[in-house]
Design an enzyme around this catalytic site. Structure first.
Site, short mmCIF file in Angstrom:
data_model
loop_
_atom_site.label_atom_id
_atom_site.label_comp_id
_atom_site.label_asym_id
_atom_site.label_seq_id
_atom_site.Cartn_x
_atom_site.Cartn_y
_atom_site.Cartn_z
N ASP A 1 0.85 -1.18 0.00
CA ASP A 1 0.00 0.00 0.00
C ASP A 1 0.89 1.23 0.00
O ASP A 1 1.97 1.23 0.60
CB ASP A 1 -0.93 0.02 1.22
CG ASP A 1 -2.10 0.98 1.02
OD1 ASP A 1 -3.18 0.50 0.62
OD2 ASP A 1 -1.92 2.19 1.24
N ASP B 1 -7.05 -2.67 -6.25
CA ASP B 1 -8.28 -2.11 -5.70
C ASP B 1 -8.01 -0.63 -5.44
O ASP B 1 -7.64 -0.23 -4.34
CB ASP B 1 -8.67 -2.84 -4.41
CG ASP B 1 -10.00 -2.37 -3.86
OD1 ASP B 1 -10.91 -2.10 -4.66
OD2 ASP B 1 -10.12 -2.26 -2.63
N CYS C 1 -14.89 0.43 -5.72
CA CYS C 1 -16.21 0.40 -5.10
C CYS C 1 -16.99 1.63 -5.57
O CYS C 1 -17.61 2.33 -4.78
CB CYS C 1 -16.11 0.34 -3.58
SG CYS C 1 -15.07 1.60 -2.82
#
Length: 389
Positions: free
Chosen positions: A249, A289, A342
């Site tokens: 990340d 993502d 999302c």
């Protein structure tokens, strides 16, 4: 706390949020100062605040003002209650309504007021979703489901349901994914339950679970979650089969709990720095993502839809394209690059993939899929890209 006192607390917090303070920060500050408030009181105040933020424009119309007081008047009218029964001034309840407040307010008429979206997002939703735009916007006005992922490397769904029941949590299977459960009662007991503490279940959205099930990876694959965050998706993949699991990340602090979560789930995930992702390459599967508007999850974080601007959305789509290009270099020949958001907005989904393919002609889009905002899960998008062998 009386129902009126709970509403008064919500009014105070909403005024702070409308002034620009994050909702979670305002709720935490209030809870620390309200030592008299029990757990049920804190939960009720939180529910008031979040529902008012989900329905900000329509409640402001019904309440006659875009203030904490106006929103709570509107919330009561929306549910068919008489605000005078709550705004009594007694027992720490809000002061009684004025004559002007009793006559103010009307049903929402404009698209933005009716759908509880900023005007510019009404247009963006329409362009992205067509006839599904209105149902999606209206779905964002309700609470999100609470869903669990069963770690099927340790337990099956029936066993997990039985274990949860022993701790007072009622859950049933969801069709959206073979690992998914929806919680009907006892949600606040999940973190203390045996099933959760022992890694048999994790909190994870149903659509996200379905997307992870759809990914293609060989047994023994080397898999990198390039934008791992807390690591829920790499844990879902690791529960499927054997493999070697890596997480990265841009902000390593987001992964601080991942090693402990992985140990609890019975797997090992190596957290990598940016240089280490290159040193460990190539991978059979790289999952991106990416940071996004979160428009598919605004039931859970409703203030985000009011803070998003066209300028910020443009920044996000530029970042998404850059991440996708970086991650593509880490995939082995014949491997898979998975892109997920999302979001329900086309500019973050299909448009980003189209731009990538136009600049990377050797790649193949094997499939992409969108999950709508529903009773089973959030809005979610997956693109499954294959690198030539």
């Amino acid at each position: 706390m009386t129902p009126g006192a709970r509403v008064a607390a919500a009014i105070e917090i909403l005024d702070q949020v409308l002034d620009g303070q994050p909702a979670e920060q305002s709720l935490t500050r209030w809870a620390r100062g309200a030592r008299y408030a029990g757990s049920k009181d804190r939960a009720a105040v939180r529910d008031h605040v979040f529902q008012a933020l989900r329905c900000l424009r329509s409640f402001a119309c019904l309440g006659g003002a875009r203030t904490g007081r106006g929103l709570m008047i509107g919330a009561l009218r929306d549910e068919g209650a008489d605000p005078d029964t709550v705004f009594t001034g007694e027992g720490h309840a809000p002061t009684p309504l004025s004559d002007a407040e009793r006559t103010a307010g009307s049903a929402p008429e404009s698209e933005g007021d009716r759908l509880d979206l900023p005007d510019w997002l009404v247009t963006a939703f329409g362009a992205s979703l067509g006839e599904a735009a209105e149902p999606a916007a209206l779905a964002l006005r309700a609470r999100a489901p609470i869903t669990l992922r069963v770690n099927q490397s340790l337990k099956n769904r029936s066993q997990a349901i039985a274990m949860l029941s022993e701790d007072g949590i009622q859950a049933t299977p969801l069709d959206i994914a073979s690992t998914a459960l929806i919680v009907h009662d006892g949600a606040r007991r999940i973190n203390g339950s045996t099933a959760y503490r022992d890694g048999f279940v994790e909190l994870q959205d149903g659509s996200s679970q379905a997307a992870m099930e759809a990914l293609d990876m060989p047994d023994g694959a080397r898999v990198l979650d390039y934008c791992a965050g807390g690591g829920g998706k790499i844990l879902a993949l690791a529960a499927r089969q054997s493999g070697t699991w890596f997480a990265h990340d841009a902000d390593p602090r987001r992964m601080k709990d991942l090693p402990a979560r992985a140990e609890r789930a019975g797997c090992t995930v190596s957290c990598l720095s940016t240089p280490d992702t290159v040193a460990q390459a190539p991978y059979h599967l790289v999952l991106c993502d990416v940071p996004c508007s979160g428009s598919g999850t605004w039931r859970r974080a409703p203030e985000a839809k009011w803070r998003l601007t066209p300028e910020r959305l443009a920044e996000l789509t530029g970042l998404q394209a850059a991440i996708l290009s970086e991650a593509a270099t880490l995939v082995r020949p014949g491997g898979v690059l998975a892109y997920t958001t999302c979001s329900v907005l086309a500019c973050e989904n299909a448009d980003v993939i189209a731009e990538f393919l136009s600049n990377s002609e050797c790649w193949t889009l094997e499939f992409d899929r969108s999950w709508p905002i529903s009773d089973d899960g959030d809005g979610f998008y997956l693109a499954h890209l294959r690198k030539p062998a």
